[in-house]
Write a protein that holds these residues in place. Sequence first.
Motif, short mmCIF file in Angstrom:
data_model
loop_
_atom_site.label_atom_id
_atom_site.label_comp_id
_atom_site.label_asym_id
_atom_site.label_seq_id
_atom_site.Cartn_x
_atom_site.Cartn_y
_atom_site.Cartn_z
N LEU A 149 -14.84 -6.07 13.48
CA LEU A 149 -14.48 -6.80 14.70
C LEU A 149 -13.75 -5.79 15.57
N GLN B 294 -18.76 -14.78 10.83
CA GLN B 294 -18.32 -13.71 9.96
C GLN B 294 -18.85 -13.83 8.52
N CYS C 115 -9.83 -6.08 15.30
CA CYS C 115 -9.21 -6.19 13.97
C CYS C 115 -8.41 -4.92 13.64
N PRO C 116 -7.10 -5.04 13.37
CA PRO C 116 -6.28 -3.86 13.11
C PRO C 116 -6.75 -3.06 11.89
N PHE C 117 -7.32 -3.76 10.90
CA PHE C 117 -7.78 -3.07 9.68
C PHE C 117 -9.00 -2.21 9.99
N LYS D 78 -7.87 1.08 11.56
CA LYS D 78 -7.41 2.07 10.57
C LYS D 78 -8.58 2.99 10.19
N TRP E 218 -16.96 -11.09 -0.22
CA TRP E 218 -15.84 -10.59 0.60
C TRP E 218 -16.09 -11.04 2.04
N LYS E 219 -15.13 -11.74 2.63
CA LYS E 219 -15.41 -12.32 3.94
C LYS E 219 -14.64 -11.66 5.08
N LYS E 220 -13.93 -10.57 4.75
CA LYS E 220 -13.06 -9.98 5.78
C LYS E 220 -13.64 -8.69 6.34
N THR E 221 -13.22 -8.37 7.56
CA THR E 221 -13.59 -7.08 8.14
C THR E 221 -12.45 -6.11 7.90
N PRO E 222 -12.71 -4.82 7.76
CA PRO E 222 -14.01 -4.16 7.81
C PRO E 222 -14.76 -4.18 6.46
N ASP F 83 -12.25 -3.63 1.99
CA ASP F 83 -10.79 -3.49 2.07
C ASP F 83 -10.43 -2.13 2.71
N SER F 84 -9.70 -2.18 3.82
CA SER F 84 -9.57 -0.98 4.64
C SER F 84 -9.00 0.26 3.95
N1 LIG Z 1 -6.78 -6.35 3.25
C1 LIG Z 1 -7.90 -6.42 4.19
C2 LIG Z 1 -7.57 -7.40 5.30
C3 LIG Z 1 -8.72 -7.58 6.26
C4 LIG Z 1 -8.57 -8.81 7.17
O1 LIG Z 1 -7.72 -9.68 6.94
N2 LIG Z 1 -9.42 -8.87 8.22
C5 LIG Z 1 -9.40 -10.03 9.09
C6 LIG Z 1 -9.79 -9.66 10.51
S1 LIG Z 1 -8.52 -8.73 11.33
C7 LIG Z 1 -10.44 -11.01 8.60
O2 LIG Z 1 -11.57 -10.66 8.42
N3 LIG Z 1 -10.02 -12.27 8.42
C8 LIG Z 1 -10.96 -13.32 8.05
C9 LIG Z 1 -10.60 -13.94 6.73
O3 LIG Z 1 -9.53 -13.65 6.18
O4 LIG Z 1 -11.43 -14.75 6.24
C10 LIG Z 1 -8.15 -5.02 4.73
O5 LIG Z 1 -7.22 -4.23 4.79
O6 LIG Z 1 -9.31 -4.70 5.06
#
Ligand SMILES: N[C@@H](CCC(=O)N[C@@H](CS)C(=O)NCC(=O)O)C(=O)O
Length: 234
Positions: free
Chosen positions: A10, A40, A13-15, A18, A50-54, A66-67
């Motif tokens: 995204l 997403q 997204c701060p991660f 990084k 895994w549902k988070k970015t990146p 996981d970043s």
């Molecule tokens: N620990 C993860 C955290 C990633 C994270 O929380 N990304 C957010 C976007 S800034 C996300 O995808 N959130 C959606 C969710 O938690 O389902 C990392 O460092 O990559």
Amino acid sequence: MTDLPEMHMLYTCPFCWKVRGLVEHIGLKTEYIQINPLKQKKQLAFADGWKKTPVWRDADGTVVVDSTPIMKHIDSKYNDGKLTVTGDGPAEERAAKWAEWLDTNLSKATIPILYGSLFSALRTTTRVSKLEKFGFFSKRLYAWMGFPIMWGFIARKRVKKDGRSPKQLWHDLLDEWCGEIGQAQFFGGVSPDLVDFIAFGYMRSISPYPQFSQLRDHQAGFAWYQRVEATLQA
Ligand SMILES: N[C@@H](CCC(=O)N[C@@H](CS)C(=O)NCC(=O)O)C(=O)O
């Protein structure tokens, strides 16, 4: 799939920021795939739950999530591990301790500064709705719905609990960070290492917003930020 590594991300997204700093520093050609925040889960389905970015995918199909682990993977695979402190001596302990400190503290300072007051939350959500790849309707929906959610339910509580203004929180954290760097140019010494890029990414994630001026006000912190920025390849 192309023959380049891919980063599914995204924009805000701060991660993801990084990882992007590191990629730009080593000049690694990468395909950035900006996903739709409202789709997403579906768009990251290949990442096995895994549902988070990146989410990172090498050209050979290897997926890393996981970043911080992604950064270590990139450094080891594409940069001979030059930015990662290895071994089990005090230098490695210091790097691990500060990486964790940044991932715990700086990561939590982004929401308050972006959404901590009514006005900043409104400005931020409008900006996010423009920067992210929403669909036609969801862009408008987010600009209105995102704001009360981010401000009303998330940021306000955090700011209240912390007691400091979001700017003060950043300045205190930057004091601590710069205190650790001391007289050196970077955390990594004469050149930045992976830990510098973790901190840099969190700080840079504020750069698309007007609130960034509150971080520029931290003299030592901003001087360090600019030193790291100068090491990025175009
Ligand atoms: N620990 C993860 C955290 C990633 C994270 O929380 N990304 C957010 C976007 S800034 C996300 O995808 N959130 C959606 C969710 O938690 O389902 C990392 O460092 O990559």
